[in-house]
Design a protein around this motif. Structure first.
Motif, PDB file in Angstrom:
ATOM      1  N   GLY A  97       0.789  -1.225   0.000  1.00  0.00           N
ATOM      2  CA  GLY A  97       0.000   0.000   0.000  1.00  0.00           C
ATOM      3  C   GLY A  97       0.816   1.267   0.000  1.00  0.00           C
ATOM      4  O   GLY A  97       0.255   2.365  -0.063  1.00  0.00           O
ATOM      5  N   ASP A  98       2.157   1.171   0.063  1.00  0.00           N
ATOM      6  CA  ASP A  98       2.997   2.372   0.013  1.00  0.00           C
ATOM      7  C   ASP A  98       2.759   3.126  -1.294  1.00  0.00           C
ATOM      8  O   ASP A  98       2.715   2.533  -2.371  1.00  0.00           O
ATOM      9  CB  ASP A  98       4.479   2.004   0.101  1.00  0.00           C
ATOM     10  N   GLU A  99       2.598   4.438  -1.187  1.00  0.00           N
ATOM     11  CA  GLU A  99       2.443   5.276  -2.373  1.00  0.00           C
ATOM     12  C   GLU A  99       3.626   6.214  -2.592  1.00  0.00           C
ATOM     13  O   GLU A  99       4.036   6.439  -3.725  1.00  0.00           O
ATOM     14  CB  GLU A  99       1.163   6.117  -2.261  1.00  0.00           C
ATOM     15  N   ALA A 100       4.153   6.772  -1.519  1.00  0.00           N
ATOM     16  CA  ALA A 100       5.228   7.754  -1.670  1.00  0.00           C
ATOM     17  C   ALA A 100       5.895   8.002  -0.327  1.00  0.00           C
ATOM     18  O   ALA A 100       5.364   7.642   0.729  1.00  0.00           O
ATOM     19  CB  ALA A 100       4.668   9.071  -2.223  1.00  0.00           C
ATOM     20  N   VAL A 101       7.072   8.639  -0.398  1.00  0.00           N
ATOM     21  CA  VAL A 101       7.780   9.120   0.784  1.00  0.00           C
ATOM     22  C   VAL A 101       8.024  10.610   0.578  1.00  0.00           C
ATOM     23  O   VAL A 101       8.433  11.037  -0.509  1.00  0.00           O
ATOM     24  CB  VAL A 101       9.125   8.393   0.975  1.00  0.00           C
ATOM     25  N   ALA A 102       7.755  11.406   1.604  1.00  0.00           N
ATOM     26  CA  ALA A 102       7.959  12.845   1.495  1.00  0.00           C
ATOM     27  C   ALA A 102       8.415  13.373   2.843  1.00  0.00           C
ATOM     28  O   ALA A 102       8.180  12.755   3.883  1.00  0.00           O
ATOM     29  CB  ALA A 102       6.663  13.531   1.062  1.00  0.00           C
ATOM     30  N   GLY A 103       9.063  14.537   2.848  1.00  0.00           N
ATOM     31  CA  GLY A 103       9.491  15.090   4.120  1.00  0.00           C
ATOM     32  C   GLY A 103      10.382  16.295   3.986  1.00  0.00           C
ATOM     33  O   GLY A 103      10.529  16.873   2.903  1.00  0.00           O
ATOM     34  N   VAL A 104      10.969  16.695   5.106  1.00  0.00           N
ATOM     35  CA  VAL A 104      11.870  17.842   5.166  1.00  0.00           C
ATOM     36  C   VAL A 104      13.089  17.470   5.984  1.00  0.00           C
ATOM     37  O   VAL A 104      13.083  16.495   6.734  1.00  0.00           O
ATOM     38  CB  VAL A 104      11.186  19.081   5.806  1.00  0.00           C
ATOM     39  N   GLY A 105      14.141  18.240   5.825  1.00  0.00           N
ATOM     40  CA  GLY A 105      15.350  18.012   6.591  1.00  0.00           C
ATOM     41  C   GLY A 105      15.905  19.313   7.118  1.00  0.00           C
ATOM     42  O   GLY A 105      15.569  20.390   6.626  1.00  0.00           O
ATOM     43  N   GLU A 106      16.735  19.216   8.153  1.00  0.00           N
ATOM     44  CA  GLU A 106      17.347  20.407   8.717  1.00  0.00           C
ATOM     45  C   GLU A 106      18.720  20.049   9.268  1.00  0.00           C
ATOM     46  O   GLU A 106      18.958  18.923   9.713  1.00  0.00           O
ATOM     47  CB  GLU A 106      16.483  20.997   9.836  1.00  0.00           C
ATOM     48  N   THR A 107      19.631  20.998   9.185  1.00  0.00           N
ATOM     49  CA  THR A 107      20.947  20.816   9.779  1.00  0.00           C
ATOM     50  C   THR A 107      20.950  21.459  11.157  1.00  0.00           C
ATOM     51  O   THR A 107      20.324  22.492  11.385  1.00  0.00           O
ATOM     52  CB  THR A 107      22.041  21.448   8.903  1.00  0.00           C
ATOM     53  N   LEU A 108      21.672  20.816  12.068  1.00  0.00           N
ATOM     54  CA  LEU A 108      21.762  21.280  13.444  1.00  0.00           C
ATOM     55  C   LEU A 108      23.230  21.347  13.836  1.00  0.00           C
ATOM     56  O   LEU A 108      24.089  20.794  13.153  1.00  0.00           O
ATOM     57  CB  LEU A 108      21.017  20.315  14.381  1.00  0.00           C
ATOM     58  N   ASP A 109      23.520  21.995  14.943  1.00  0.00           N
ATOM     59  CA  ASP A 109      24.880  21.956  15.470  1.00  0.00           C
ATOM     60  C   ASP A 109      25.161  20.531  15.921  1.00  0.00           C
ATOM     61  O   ASP A 109      24.510  20.009  16.828  1.00  0.00           O
ATOM     62  CB  ASP A 109      25.029  22.919  16.645  1.00  0.00           C
ATOM     63  N   GLY A 110      26.104  19.880  15.259  1.00  0.00           N
ATOM     64  CA  GLY A 110      26.458  18.512  15.638  1.00  0.00           C
ATOM     65  C   GLY A 110      25.677  17.439  14.940  1.00  0.00           C
ATOM     66  O   GLY A 110      25.792  16.263  15.302  1.00  0.00           O
ATOM     67  N   GLY A 111      24.886  17.787  13.924  1.00  0.00           N
ATOM     68  CA  GLY A 111      24.157  16.721  13.259  1.00  0.00           C
ATOM     69  C   GLY A 111      23.162  17.201  12.231  1.00  0.00           C
ATOM     70  O   GLY A 111      23.144  18.361  11.824  1.00  0.00           O
ATOM     71  N   MET A 112      22.309  16.306  11.844  1.00  0.00           N
ATOM     72  CA  MET A 112      21.310  16.534  10.801  1.00  0.00           C
ATOM     73  C   MET A 112      20.073  15.740  11.155  1.00  0.00           C
ATOM     74  O   MET A 112      20.155  14.600  11.630  1.00  0.00           O
ATOM     75  CB  MET A 112      21.880  16.081   9.456  1.00  0.00           C
ATOM     76  N   ARG A 113      18.894  16.316  10.957  1.00  0.00           N
ATOM     77  CA  ARG A 113      17.636  15.641  11.264  1.00  0.00           C
ATOM     78  C   ARG A 113      16.742  15.631  10.025  1.00  0.00           C
ATOM     79  O   ARG A 113      16.627  16.638   9.327  1.00  0.00           O
ATOM     80  CB  ARG A 113      16.915  16.352  12.406  1.00  0.00           C
ATOM     81  N   ILE A 114      16.125  14.500   9.762  1.00  0.00           N
ATOM     82  CA  ILE A 114      15.181  14.368   8.650  1.00  0.00           C
ATOM     83  C   ILE A 114      13.839  13.911   9.203  1.00  0.00           C
ATOM     84  O   ILE A 114      13.767  12.937   9.958  1.00  0.00           O
ATOM     85  CB  ILE A 114      15.682  13.361   7.605  1.00  0.00           C
ATOM     86  N   HIS A 115      12.790  14.614   8.848  1.00  0.00           N
ATOM     87  CA  HIS A 115      11.424  14.217   9.173  1.00  0.00           C
ATOM     88  C   HIS A 115      10.785  13.720   7.885  1.00  0.00           C
ATOM     89  O   HIS A 115      10.706  14.466   6.900  1.00  0.00           O
ATOM     90  CB  HIS A 115      10.615  15.396   9.725  1.00  0.00           C
ATOM     91  N   ALA A 116      10.342  12.497   7.884  1.00  0.00           N
ATOM     92  CA  ALA A 116       9.766  11.916   6.672  1.00  0.00           C
ATOM     93  C   ALA A 116       8.383  11.353   6.965  1.00  0.00           C
ATOM     94  O   ALA A 116       8.025  11.086   8.119  1.00  0.00           O
ATOM     95  CB  ALA A 116      10.672  10.806   6.125  1.00  0.00           C
ATOM     96  N   ARG A 117       7.635  11.171   5.905  1.00  0.00           N
ATOM     97  CA  ARG A 117       6.290  10.622   6.013  1.00  0.00           C
ATOM     98  C   ARG A 117       6.118   9.587   4.907  1.00  0.00           C
ATOM     99  O   ARG A 117       6.399   9.862   3.739  1.00  0.00           O
ATOM    100  CB  ARG A 117       5.253  11.734   5.862  1.00  0.00           C
TER     101      ARG A 117
END
Length: 491
Positions: free
Chosen positions: A222-242
């Motif tokens: 049932g997967d249709e797609a993956v979407a999200g946003v990312g951000e850089t931080l001090d000491g790393g990187m974070r990705i929020h996906a759906r």
């Protein structure tokens, strides 16, 4: 190449007001794009500068601008000289199908049209007429269309189609229903990257084994797609996906994590899944189907056990970890069982067949240890052992793994990467993973498992990453979908 491009653009993402400019570019992107990544490129943005510095630390990323220019038939590209002076507030990249392969299509805001044209001509592009109100330039491999405010660059057919959309003819990616749903549910239209299932499959084909493993855990019918946003931080990187799935798709199984505290701080990796069935499915997807089938056949023939029904099917929350003990990898499973008595009985019946298969009769039976644990000393590195205490099963490849029958005095729950992702105890966790990349790579080198090209590719791609953690949870507003958060610790 495709995955490296994604990393470049995601590292430059912000969650600033530039999302509107990114959304405007999606109107020009092709509706059949296998991947769409759009970034805020506002000049002077401190977050973008930080992202560019971070991206420069990845060996696989540093050469992407030159490779992208080569794909477009340009030579001698210097991004600081040839792109930054004319680039506007947003830029996007789509991967478009091109026969059995893919090709990049770049769509960018332009704040200095004359500067953009001069840069293209300096890099080898030549005037090629006009189409749909845009000035065309061509190189030996690509076509470039300059409208009043946009540059479109890529394969000729894809560029002409995008130029037509810029002139108001034809539908773009923003008209695709699943993309529109992703944009609507992302908050303020901030969809920084998007890939339909067909694009995900293409990207995974050229990605590292670790990336494929993570995708295998989260993929579902049932997967249709993956979407999200990312951000850089001090000491790393974070990705929020759906992960978006078709309406009516059964919601993935979820649990409340209760076992993380048992994994010691020196663990190189840990994966938590909602049950034994998910473990079996993951093993199948990662190439372990042959081994699992052999175990299934042996247990069925010699002890009338059904591995999936009598063992894996009884497990709920299941946590698999890898750690080193005297330079030997120890793999341990800690899991909650629905029926401790049935689990004990099934494992007792499996002892004989496993002992015979693993030792050829040299060690005919498991030995009993203190506390009701059992072990089979096959070699110094392989000592299959297990114990069932209360509703918890611990099964491991060597006796030190039995330590996970109790809470670790110092565990991975204190690791920076795991503390950086939100892990709720409300029963909504569909999967959770943790990797200490330095330990994992070191373990692979010490045990001789680091000789394959796949392992070396992982080392090159993820070299600056110290550790990583990710969690996938059920979306309360759309239960068929999955929200995922990934944090990369990059000191």
């Amino acid at each position: 190449m495709a995955v490296a491009i994604v990393v470049v653009l995601v590292l430059a993402l912000t969650e600033s007001s530039g999302s509107g400019a990114r959304d405007d570019l999606a109107r020009l992107a092709p509706p059949d794009a296998l991947l769409w990544v759009a970034a805020d490129t506002s000049a002077g943005n401190a977050d973008i500068a930080r992202g560019e510095r971070l991206a420069g630390r990845f060996p696989a990323v540093r050469g992407v601008p030159a490779r992208l220019a080569a794909d477009l038939g340009l030579s001698g590209l210097d991004p600081g000289r040839d792109v930054r002076p004319w680039l506007g507030d947003a830029a996007g990249l789509a991967l478009v199908p091109e026969g059995s392969s893919t090709a990049p299509l770049v769509i960018a805001d332009v704040r200095d049209r004359a500067g953009a044209r001069a840069a293209l001509q300096r890099l080898g592009a030549r005037a090629a007429g006009r189409a749909d109100g845009a000035a065309l330039l061509s190189s030996r491999r690509g076509l470039f269309a300059l409208t009043d405010s946009r540059l479109i660059a890529g394969p000729p057919a894809a560029v002409r189609a995008a130029a037509a959309r810029a002139a108001g003819r034809g539908a773009g990616l923003d008209g695709v229903a699943v993309y529109a749903r992703a944009a609507d549910e992302a908050g303020d239209g901030q969809v920084a990257f998007y890939a339909p299932t067909s694009g995900v499959a293409r990207l995974l084909g050229s990605s590292s084994p670790l990336v494929r493993a993570g995708a295998a855990i989260l993929s579902a019918p049932g997967d249709e797609a993956v979407a999200g946003v990312g951000e850089t931080l001090d000491g790393g990187m974070r990705i929020h996906a759906r992960i978006l799935r078709r309406d009516g798709t059964p919601a993935p199984v979820a649990v409340a994590p209760t076992l993380l505290g048992r994994v010691p701080s020196d663990a190189a990796a840990a994966v938590l899944l909602p049950g034994g069935g998910a473990l079996g499915a993951l093993a199948d997807r990662l190439g372990g189907a042959t081994l699992l089938d052999a175990v299934r056949g042996a247990l069925a023939a010699e002890s009338s056990l059904d591995l999936d029904r009598d063992v894996l099917g009884l497990l709920r929350e299941s946590l698999l970890s890898v750690r080193a003990f005297n330079d030997v990898p120890v793999i341990t499973l800690v899991a909650r069982t629905r029926d401790p008595s049935a689990t004990r009985e099934a494992l007792a019946r499996a002892q004989g067949p496993l002992a015979q298969r693993l030792t050829g009769g040299a060690q005919p039976a498991f030995r009993t240890l203190a506390g009701g644990a059992f072990t089979l000393p096959v070699t110094p590195a392989l000592q299959p052992s297990y114990a069932v205490g209360g509703d918890t099963l611990v099964a491991t490849t060597a006796q030190p793994g039995l330590d996970e029958a109790r809470v670790a005095p110092r565990g991975i729950v204190q690791a920076e990467a795991l503390r950086a992702v939100r892990v709720d105890g409300d029963g909504s966790v569909q999967a959770l993973g943790y990797l200490d990349l330095r330990q994992l790579i070191g373990l692979g080198e010490r045990t001789g498992l680091a000789t394959g090209s796949g392992f070396q590719a992982v080392r090159g791609d993820l070299g600056p990453v110290l550790s990583a953690a990710g969690v996938a949870t059920q979306d309360p507003d759309h239960p068929t979908d999955t929200d995922a958060e990934l944090y990369l610790q990059i000191p």
